[in-house]
Design a protein around this motif. Structure first.
Motif, PDB file in Angstrom:
ATOM      1  N   GLY A  61       0.633  -1.110   0.132  1.00  0.00           N
ATOM      2  CA  GLY A  61       0.058  -0.016   0.112  1.00  0.00           C
ATOM      3  C   GLY A  61       0.789   0.982   0.075  1.00  0.00           C
ATOM      4  N   ASP A  62       0.154   2.333   0.240  1.00  0.00           N
ATOM      5  CA  ASP A  62       0.734   3.579   0.119  1.00  0.00           C
ATOM      6  C   ASP A  62       1.025   4.313   1.519  1.00  0.00           C
ATOM      7  OD1 ASP A  62      -2.027   3.838   0.762  1.00  0.00           O
ATOM      8  OD2 ASP A  62      -2.351   5.642  -0.321  1.00  0.00           O
ATOM      9  N   GLY A  63       1.647   3.689   2.414  1.00  0.00           N
ATOM     10  CA  GLY A  63       1.923   4.199   3.831  1.00  0.00           C
ATOM     11  C   GLY A  63       0.731   4.079   4.802  1.00  0.00           C
ATOM     12  N   SER A  64       1.112   3.890   6.067  1.00  0.00           N
ATOM     13  CA  SER A  64       0.290   3.344   7.084  1.00  0.00           C
ATOM     14  C   SER A  64      -0.988   4.154   7.239  1.00  0.00           C
ATOM     15  CB  SER A  64       1.116   2.971   8.517  1.00  0.00           C
ATOM     16  OG  SER A  64       1.821   4.213   8.806  1.00  0.00           O
ATOM     17  N   LEU A  65      -0.976   5.424   6.727  1.00  0.00           N
ATOM     18  CA  LEU A  65      -2.002   6.191   7.012  1.00  0.00           C
ATOM     19  C   LEU A  65      -2.641   6.680   5.404  1.00  0.00           C
ATOM     20  CD1 LEU A  65      -1.257   8.770   9.926  1.00  0.00           C
ATOM     21  CD2 LEU A  65      -3.086   6.551   9.827  1.00  0.00           C
ATOM     22  N   GLY A  66      -2.340   5.809   4.427  1.00  0.00           N
ATOM     23  CA  GLY A  66      -2.678   6.009   3.102  1.00  0.00           C
ATOM     24  C   GLY A  66      -4.035   5.350   2.835  1.00  0.00           C
ATOM     25  N   GLU A  67      -4.657   5.384   1.686  1.00  0.00           N
ATOM     26  CA  GLU A  67      -5.903   4.850   1.324  1.00  0.00           C
ATOM     27  C   GLU A  67      -5.878   3.472   1.366  1.00  0.00           C
ATOM     28  OE1 GLU A  67      -8.763   6.346   0.954  1.00  0.00           O
ATOM     29  OE2 GLU A  67      -7.730   8.115   1.380  1.00  0.00           O
ATOM     30  N   TRP A  69      -4.806   1.564   3.736  1.00  0.00           N
ATOM     31  CA  TRP A  69      -4.996   1.120   4.839  1.00  0.00           C
ATOM     32  C   TRP A  69      -6.329   1.690   5.612  1.00  0.00           C
ATOM     33  CZ3 TRP A  69      -3.311  -3.312   6.689  1.00  0.00           C
ATOM     34  CH2 TRP A  69      -2.289  -3.810   6.108  1.00  0.00           C
ATOM     35  N   ALA A  70      -7.088   2.732   4.914  1.00  0.00           N
ATOM     36  CA  ALA A  70      -7.947   3.373   5.438  1.00  0.00           C
ATOM     37  C   ALA A  70      -9.015   2.514   6.014  1.00  0.00           C
ATOM     38  CB  ALA A  70      -8.606   4.413   4.420  1.00  0.00           C
ATOM     39  N   SER A  71      -9.529   1.625   5.162  1.00  0.00           N
ATOM     40  CA  SER A  71     -10.651   0.702   5.646  1.00  0.00           C
ATOM     41  C   SER A  71     -10.209  -0.126   7.109  1.00  0.00           C
ATOM     42  CB  SER A  71     -10.934  -0.222   4.809  1.00  0.00           C
ATOM     43  OG  SER A  71      -9.848  -0.929   4.107  1.00  0.00           O
ATOM     44  N   TRP A  72      -8.900  -0.518   7.158  1.00  0.00           N
ATOM     45  CA  TRP A  72      -8.383  -1.093   8.458  1.00  0.00           C
ATOM     46  C   TRP A  72      -8.834  -0.279   9.612  1.00  0.00           C
ATOM     47  CZ3 TRP A  72      -5.040  -0.697  12.494  1.00  0.00           C
ATOM     48  CH2 TRP A  72      -4.615  -1.838  13.008  1.00  0.00           C
ATOM     49  N   ASP A 135      -5.324  14.692  12.155  1.00  0.00           N
ATOM     50  CA  ASP A 135      -6.394  15.052  11.382  1.00  0.00           C
ATOM     51  C   ASP A 135      -6.440  13.928  10.645  1.00  0.00           C
ATOM     52  OD1 ASP A 135      -6.533  17.447  12.572  1.00  0.00           O
ATOM     53  OD2 ASP A 135      -5.448  18.543  10.996  1.00  0.00           O
ATOM     54  N   ARG A 136      -5.644  13.251   9.934  1.00  0.00           N
ATOM     55  CA  ARG A 136      -5.726  12.024   8.923  1.00  0.00           C
ATOM     56  C   ARG A 136      -6.692  11.035   9.679  1.00  0.00           C
ATOM     57  NH1 ARG A 136      -7.136  10.156   4.073  1.00  0.00           N
ATOM     58  NH2 ARG A 136      -6.164   8.099   3.640  1.00  0.00           N
ATOM     59  N   LEU A 137      -6.232  10.645  10.779  1.00  0.00           N
ATOM     60  CA  LEU A 137      -6.977   9.661  11.895  1.00  0.00           C
ATOM     61  C   LEU A 137      -8.315   9.976  11.709  1.00  0.00           C
ATOM     62  CD1 LEU A 137      -4.316   8.791  14.260  1.00  0.00           C
ATOM     63  CD2 LEU A 137      -5.139   7.107  12.832  1.00  0.00           C
ATOM     64  N   LYS A 138      -8.864  11.161  12.212  1.00  0.00           N
ATOM     65  CA  LYS A 138      -9.994  11.545  12.173  1.00  0.00           C
ATOM     66  C   LYS A 138     -10.794  11.368  10.858  1.00  0.00           C
ATOM     67  CE  LYS A 138     -13.196  14.978  13.502  1.00  0.00           C
ATOM     68  NZ  LYS A 138     -13.559  16.662  14.137  1.00  0.00           N
ATOM     69  N   GLN A 139      -9.981  11.793   9.801  1.00  0.00           N
ATOM     70  CA  GLN A 139     -10.624  11.605   8.427  1.00  0.00           C
ATOM     71  C   GLN A 139     -11.153  10.185   8.009  1.00  0.00           C
ATOM     72  OE1 GLN A 139      -7.846  12.532   5.366  1.00  0.00           O
ATOM     73  NE2 GLN A 139      -9.566  13.142   3.943  1.00  0.00           N
ATOM     74  N   VAL A 140     -10.049   9.338   8.310  1.00  0.00           N
ATOM     75  CA  VAL A 140     -10.223   7.982   7.859  1.00  0.00           C
ATOM     76  C   VAL A 140     -11.279   7.070   8.915  1.00  0.00           C
ATOM     77  CG1 VAL A 140      -8.133   7.705   6.511  1.00  0.00           C
ATOM     78  CG2 VAL A 140      -8.001   6.897   9.173  1.00  0.00           C
ATOM     79  N   GLY A 142     -13.572   8.754  11.236  1.00  0.00           N
ATOM     80  CA  GLY A 142     -14.698   9.384  11.681  1.00  0.00           C
ATOM     81  C   GLY A 142     -14.716   9.541  12.981  1.00  0.00           C
ATOM     82  N   LYS A 143     -13.659   9.334  13.778  1.00  0.00           N
ATOM     83  CA  LYS A 143     -13.423   9.349  15.238  1.00  0.00           C
ATOM     84  C   LYS A 143     -12.475  10.525  15.690  1.00  0.00           C
ATOM     85  CE  LYS A 143     -12.999   6.393  19.246  1.00  0.00           C
ATOM     86  NZ  LYS A 143     -13.052   5.001  19.840  1.00  0.00           N
ATOM     87  N   ASP A 144     -12.900  11.232  16.759  1.00  0.00           N
ATOM     88  CA  ASP A 144     -11.743  12.258  17.201  1.00  0.00           C
ATOM     89  C   ASP A 144     -10.768  11.308  18.085  1.00  0.00           C
ATOM     90  OD1 ASP A 144     -13.105  14.649  16.433  1.00  0.00           O
ATOM     91  OD2 ASP A 144     -14.188  14.578  18.305  1.00  0.00           O
ATOM     92  N   PRO A 145      -9.557  11.661  17.275  1.00  0.00           N
ATOM     93  CA  PRO A 145      -8.381  10.990  18.206  1.00  0.00           C
ATOM     94  C   PRO A 145      -8.355  11.621  19.442  1.00  0.00           C
ATOM     95  CG  PRO A 145      -7.786  11.656  15.944  1.00  0.00           C
ATOM     96  CD  PRO A 145      -9.022  12.225  16.188  1.00  0.00           C
ATOM     97  N   LEU A 146      -7.487  10.968  20.327  1.00  0.00           N
ATOM     98  CA  LEU A 146      -7.086  11.587  21.631  1.00  0.00           C
ATOM     99  C   LEU A 146      -6.172  12.705  21.455  1.00  0.00           C
ATOM    100  CD1 LEU A 146      -6.807   8.172  23.646  1.00  0.00           C
ATOM    101  CD2 LEU A 146      -8.645   9.691  23.463  1.00  0.00           C
TER     102      LEU A 146
END
Length: 255
Positions: A61-67, A69-72, A135-140, A142-146
């Motif tokens: 894939g395209d990085g651990s926060l890439g598209e 792995w987004a579904s994971w 911000d990327r975590l929230k985007q993928v 849908g949950k506010d990160p700590l």
């Protein structure tokens, strides 16, 4: 409270409130090859953890926060796990530079276009490194990160921690016994030895650290150790919570 998610956890209020010996299992990102296995083990053991994520290079894939792995990540959010920043480019602090009233930091990222290079970031730009992963975590998910972060390698300074807090992020390291050793050379630290050490040394309240794949370890840790470790700790009366519930961070998170 009963929490139910597809293929995941069912926990009762009684079980939640009966947690007398809590542990806080955390995972930093890595090459992600073991991420599906980690997710399966956590679901099977009904354990929720806190993931610290950077956009690191991955085996697939395209990085651990890439598209890729987004579904994971979305699936882990649905299961009730928590998330926090590990800086966007897995950016190591190397030294403080500049004045106290205008701090800057010499850094070296291990990911991204400037991987392996040393350069200087202002406090504001370092905060942007933290925020970009959050911000990327929230985007993928849908949950506010700590509002927490973990500096790569746990390397920080007093000024770095103060600068991060000023922009809204408290730092989380790990307990001495909580260093599970998955990034050590397998020739010097076998999976059996690491498992036995953790089962012997971990104490209530410890923050445990593992990774979603270490490039350099020849004998991967998670497939051999993760489930026996969780099961063994449960047998010793331990239970697992996320950092949202950690007494050192709960008030900061709730602000």
């Amino acid at each position: 409270m009963i929490f139910i998610a597809v293929g995941a956890f069912v926990s009762s209020a009684e079980a939640e409130n009966d947690c007398k010996k809590p542990l806080y299992l955390t995972f930093d990102t890595g090459h992600m090859a073991v991420a599906p296995l980690v997710a399966d083990v956590l679901a099977r053991q009904q354990v929720r953890v806190t993931f610290f994520a950077a956009n690191e290079r991955t085996q697939e894939g395209d990085g651990s926060l890439g598209e890729h792995w987004a579904s994971w990540w979305r699936a882990r959010a649905a299961e009730g796990h928590e998330f926090a920043s590990h800086t966007w480019n897995h950016t190591y602090w190397r030294a403080d530079v500049g004045e106290v009233h205008a701090p800057s930091f010499r850094v070296r990222p291990s990911a991204g276009p400037r991987a392996g290079q040393e350069f200087v970031l202002t406090a504001a730009r370092y905060c942007a490194e933290i925020a970009r992963a959050s911000d990327r975590l929230k985007q993928v998910t849908g949950k506010d990160p700590l509002p927490l972060f973990r500096a790569p390698g746990g390397k920080t300074s007093t000024q770095l921690l103060a600068s991060a807090r000023a922009c809204g992020y408290a730092h989380v390291g790990w307990s001495s016994a909580g260093f599970l050793g998955d990034e050590l050379p397998s020739e010097k630290a076998s999976n059996t030895a690491l498992l036995n050490k953790a089962l012997r040394d971990v104490r209530s309240g410890d923050i445990l650290l593992a990774h979603l794949g270490i490039w350099s370890r020849k004998d991967p840790w998670a497939p051999a150790v993760l489930e026996p470790l969780i099961a063994g700790l449960k047998e010793r009366g331990f239970c697992f919570r996320t950092l949202r519930e950690h007494p050192d961070y709960a008030a900061w998170v709730a602000r």
